[in-house]
Write an enzyme that holds these catalytic residues in place. Structure first.
Site, short mmCIF file in Angstrom:
data_model
loop_
_atom_site.label_atom_id
_atom_site.label_comp_id
_atom_site.label_asym_id
_atom_site.label_seq_id
_atom_site.Cartn_x
_atom_site.Cartn_y
_atom_site.Cartn_z
N ASN A 78 28.47 5.37 15.10
CA ASN A 78 28.55 6.12 16.36
C ASN A 78 29.87 6.04 17.12
O ASN A 78 30.00 6.68 18.16
CB ASN A 78 27.45 5.64 17.30
CG ASN A 78 26.08 5.90 16.74
OD1 ASN A 78 25.74 7.04 16.45
ND2 ASN A 78 25.30 4.86 16.54
N ARG A 125 29.08 -12.99 19.37
CA ARG A 125 29.48 -14.07 18.45
C ARG A 125 30.99 -14.06 18.25
O ARG A 125 31.60 -12.99 18.15
CB ARG A 125 28.81 -13.90 17.09
CG ARG A 125 27.31 -14.04 17.12
CD ARG A 125 26.68 -13.74 15.78
NE ARG A 125 25.54 -12.87 15.95
CZ ARG A 125 24.96 -12.19 14.97
NH1 ARG A 125 25.40 -12.30 13.73
NH2 ARG A 125 23.93 -11.42 15.22
N ARG A 185 11.12 -8.19 5.57
CA ARG A 185 12.53 -8.58 5.59
C ARG A 185 12.61 -10.08 5.82
O ARG A 185 11.96 -10.60 6.74
CB ARG A 185 13.25 -7.86 6.72
CG ARG A 185 14.65 -8.36 6.89
CD ARG A 185 15.25 -7.94 8.20
NE ARG A 185 16.59 -8.46 8.31
CZ ARG A 185 17.10 -8.92 9.45
NH1 ARG A 185 16.41 -8.92 10.55
NH2 ARG A 185 18.33 -9.38 9.47
N ASN A 212 9.48 -6.57 9.94
CA ASN A 212 10.71 -7.31 10.23
C ASN A 212 10.39 -8.26 11.38
O ASN A 212 10.40 -7.87 12.54
CB ASN A 212 11.81 -6.30 10.62
CG ASN A 212 13.14 -6.99 10.91
OD1 ASN A 212 13.23 -8.22 10.89
ND2 ASN A 212 14.15 -6.19 11.18
N GLU A 264 17.66 0.05 6.38
CA GLU A 264 17.18 -1.16 5.70
C GLU A 264 15.68 -1.08 5.42
O GLU A 264 15.21 -1.52 4.37
CB GLU A 264 17.51 -2.39 6.54
CG GLU A 264 19.00 -2.68 6.55
CD GLU A 264 19.47 -3.46 7.76
OE1 GLU A 264 19.60 -4.68 7.64
OE2 GLU A 264 19.70 -2.87 8.82
N HIS A 270 23.15 -9.21 5.97
CA HIS A 270 23.16 -7.73 5.95
C HIS A 270 23.13 -7.17 4.53
O HIS A 270 23.52 -6.02 4.30
CB HIS A 270 24.45 -7.15 6.61
CG HIS A 270 24.51 -7.28 8.09
ND1 HIS A 270 25.69 -7.51 8.74
CD2 HIS A 270 23.55 -7.18 9.05
CE1 HIS A 270 25.46 -7.56 10.06
NE2 HIS A 270 24.17 -7.38 10.26
N ASN A 305 25.64 -5.10 16.59
CA ASN A 305 25.74 -6.29 17.43
C ASN A 305 26.23 -7.46 16.58
O ASN A 305 27.01 -8.28 17.01
CB ASN A 305 24.39 -6.63 18.05
CG ASN A 305 24.12 -5.75 19.24
OD1 ASN A 305 25.03 -5.50 20.04
ND2 ASN A 305 22.90 -5.25 19.36
N GLY A 306 25.68 -7.51 15.36
CA GLY A 306 26.21 -8.41 14.33
C GLY A 306 26.97 -7.54 13.36
O GLY A 306 26.54 -6.42 13.08
P1 ADP Z 1 22.08 -4.61 15.65
O1 ADP Z 1 23.14 -5.40 14.95
O2 ADP Z 1 21.42 -5.34 16.78
O3 ADP Z 1 21.10 -3.91 14.71
P2 ADP Z 1 23.14 -1.94 16.13
O4 ADP Z 1 23.43 -1.68 14.69
O5 ADP Z 1 22.08 -1.14 16.79
O6 ADP Z 1 22.88 -3.46 16.43
O7 ADP Z 1 24.51 -1.73 16.93
C1 ADP Z 1 24.63 -1.96 18.30
C2 ADP Z 1 26.06 -1.63 18.70
O8 ADP Z 1 26.30 -0.23 18.43
C3 ADP Z 1 26.34 -1.85 20.18
O9 ADP Z 1 27.61 -2.48 20.35
C4 ADP Z 1 26.41 -0.44 20.69
O10 ADP Z 1 27.30 -0.33 21.78
C5 ADP Z 1 26.97 0.32 19.52
N1 ADP Z 1 26.69 1.74 19.70
C6 ADP Z 1 25.49 2.36 19.67
N2 ADP Z 1 25.64 3.68 19.97
C7 ADP Z 1 26.97 3.88 20.21
C8 ADP Z 1 27.75 5.01 20.57
N3 ADP Z 1 27.21 6.19 20.77
N4 ADP Z 1 29.10 4.82 20.71
C9 ADP Z 1 29.64 3.62 20.54
N5 ADP Z 1 28.96 2.52 20.20
C10 ADP Z 1 27.64 2.64 20.03
#
Ligand code: ADP
Length: 398
Positions: free
Chosen positions: A334, A240, A90, A7, A383, A179, A210-211
């Site tokens: 999460n 964003r 990817r 990736n 993924e 995605h 994040n996205g």
């Molecule tokens: P990306 O899009 O960069 O792959 P991720 O899927 O890892 O990002 O998601 C990141 C987001 O997930 C962040 O906003 C982070 O705060 C949230 N996150 C990760 N662990 C937790 C948790 N235990 N509780 C709440 N939010 C979480």
């Protein structure tokens, strides 16, 4: 059979080595700061690690170091790259050219580079990694899996914008969606755990990280998704802005005196949870600040929750029904508070979640009540595994 999944970003090269016999990760890592200085962090399934500053002027040096990490020293997991049967990459933007997983040729890499205009941050990095990989492993098949491919089934009425048609024909301006690999993975996993045929299901898949993007999947096919021409559209994200009135863009650019690229950076890097809260782009920080009574952090969370809720309603309408909702991605997997607030007051759609079942993190679980008409599931995405499976299937087909 061992598959290497790559990736590559503009300045990083993440990788996983997967043994397809039992679909386990043998080693994974990241070569980052490419073009700046360089750093590798590499970890094996048995816990051996490499952390080292390097010199990565280009993706080629990073790829060479990755090969070294896999084959030599304490944390080596294979004795030669010949043990790797194929490499799966990817790729973010495949546009209308790549509607499915594709076996790599020189022409394919050139085309990915050509599509760079539609994904400036990503596609160039992918092409560089593909050339580097080809040079080092000239006899190993390479396969590309596109984030956009799953959304190529979206009908024109959903992917076209209300702009002059010529700009679609000339500049390819339309919704592509992103995605796709994640939405494809979790929706097929859902059908498996529900014991249903995916052709019979209407699913809304919420990938929240994040996205973030929400996708309507009917009969196993994407019929609409919230991200658009770029991954900026749709729900509010970490940094964003998501969907806003396009006239606000020209207005704000005028007020700040921003040129196009400055405006792009403002919407992609300074907005979203971060921009609204003024505190953080991380949902954990937003939740903590909101619980501590911070008005703007709470508002940022409320905007995100409201956006997701509206998209679920819209997609139930688009599909003429809804059988299941999936939560995935860092927030989806999460954050019980996000899931609970999204599903609250949705009884009219037949959505009821079990607060106790919902109170957990990071595993596959059903969180709706037994009498909920719509099943709600948390399904961790993977993924890399889907890319490895696609790569294996492509190589076996050859
Ligand atoms: P990306 O899009 O960069 O792959 P991720 O899927 O890892 O990002 O998601 C990141 C987001 O997930 C962040 O906003 C982070 O705060 C949230 N996150 C990760 N662990 C937790 C948790 N235990 N509780 C709440 N939010 C979480």
């Amino acid at each position: 059979m061992i598959i290497l999944v790559v990736n590559a970003g503009s300045s990083s090269l993440k990788y996983q080595l997967i043994d397809m016999k039992d679909e386990t990760v043998i080693a994974k890592g990241n070569c980052d700061r490419i073009g700046i200085d360089g750093h590798i962090s590499h970890k094996t399934s048995s816990g051996k690690k490499v952390e080292e500053d390097c010199n990565f002027p280009t993706h080629a040096e990073a790829f060479t170091r990755l090969v070294e990490a896999l084959t030599t020293g304490e944390a080596a997991v294979i004795s030669s790259m010949d043990e790797i049967s194929a490499v799966g990459h990817r790729v973010v933007q495949g546009a209308e050219t790549f509607k499915e997983t594709t076996l790599v040729t020189d022409e394919v890499i050139d085309k990915i580079e050509e599509l760079r205009e539609l994904a400036p941050v990503h596609n160039h990095g992918h092409a560089l990694a593909l050339w580097a990989c080809k040079k080092i492993m000239p006899n190993t098949p390479q396969v590309t899996v596109f984030d956009t491919a799953f959304h190529q089934t979206i009908p024109a009425k959903a992917y076209m914008y209300g702009l002059p048609y010529e700009d679609y024909e000339t500049y390819h301006v339309r919704k592509y969606g992103f995605h796709g690999t994640s939405h494809r993975f979790v929706t097929s996993k859902l059908a498996e755990v529900m014991g249903k045929n995916i052709e019979d299901l209407k699913i809304v898949s919420c990938h929240l990280g994040n996205g973030s993007s929400i996708t309507a999947v009917k009969g196993g096919q994407s019929v609409d998704t919230t991200m658009g021409f770029t991954p900026l559209d749709g729900v509010l994200m970490g940094t964003r802005c998501g969907a806003i009135d396009p006239s606000a863009v020209t207005y704000v650019a005028g007020k700040h005196g921003f040129n196009a690229s400055e405006m792009d950076s403002y919407m992609n890097k300074k907005s979203g949870l971060l921009g609204v809260s003024g505190k953080s782009s991380d949902f954990r920080d937003i939740t903590a600040a909101s619980e501590a009574g911070d008005y703007r952090a709470n508002l940022a969370k409320d905007i995100l929750v409201y956006d997701i809720k509206k998209d679920i309603g819209a997609y139930a309408a688009a599909m003429n029904g809804l059988d299941a909702i999936i939560f995935t991605g860092g927030i989806g997997e999460n954050a019980p508070n996000c899931r609970e607030e999204v599903c609250k007051d949705m009884e009219y759609l037949g959505i009821k979640i079990d607060e106790e079942a919902n109170n957990f993190k990071g595993e596959l679980r059903k969180i709706s009540t037994p009498d909920s008409k719509v099943e709600v599931w948390v399904i961790p995405t993977n993924e890399e595994l889907l890319i490895a499976r696609d790569t294996l299937a492509m190589v076996n087909k050859k």
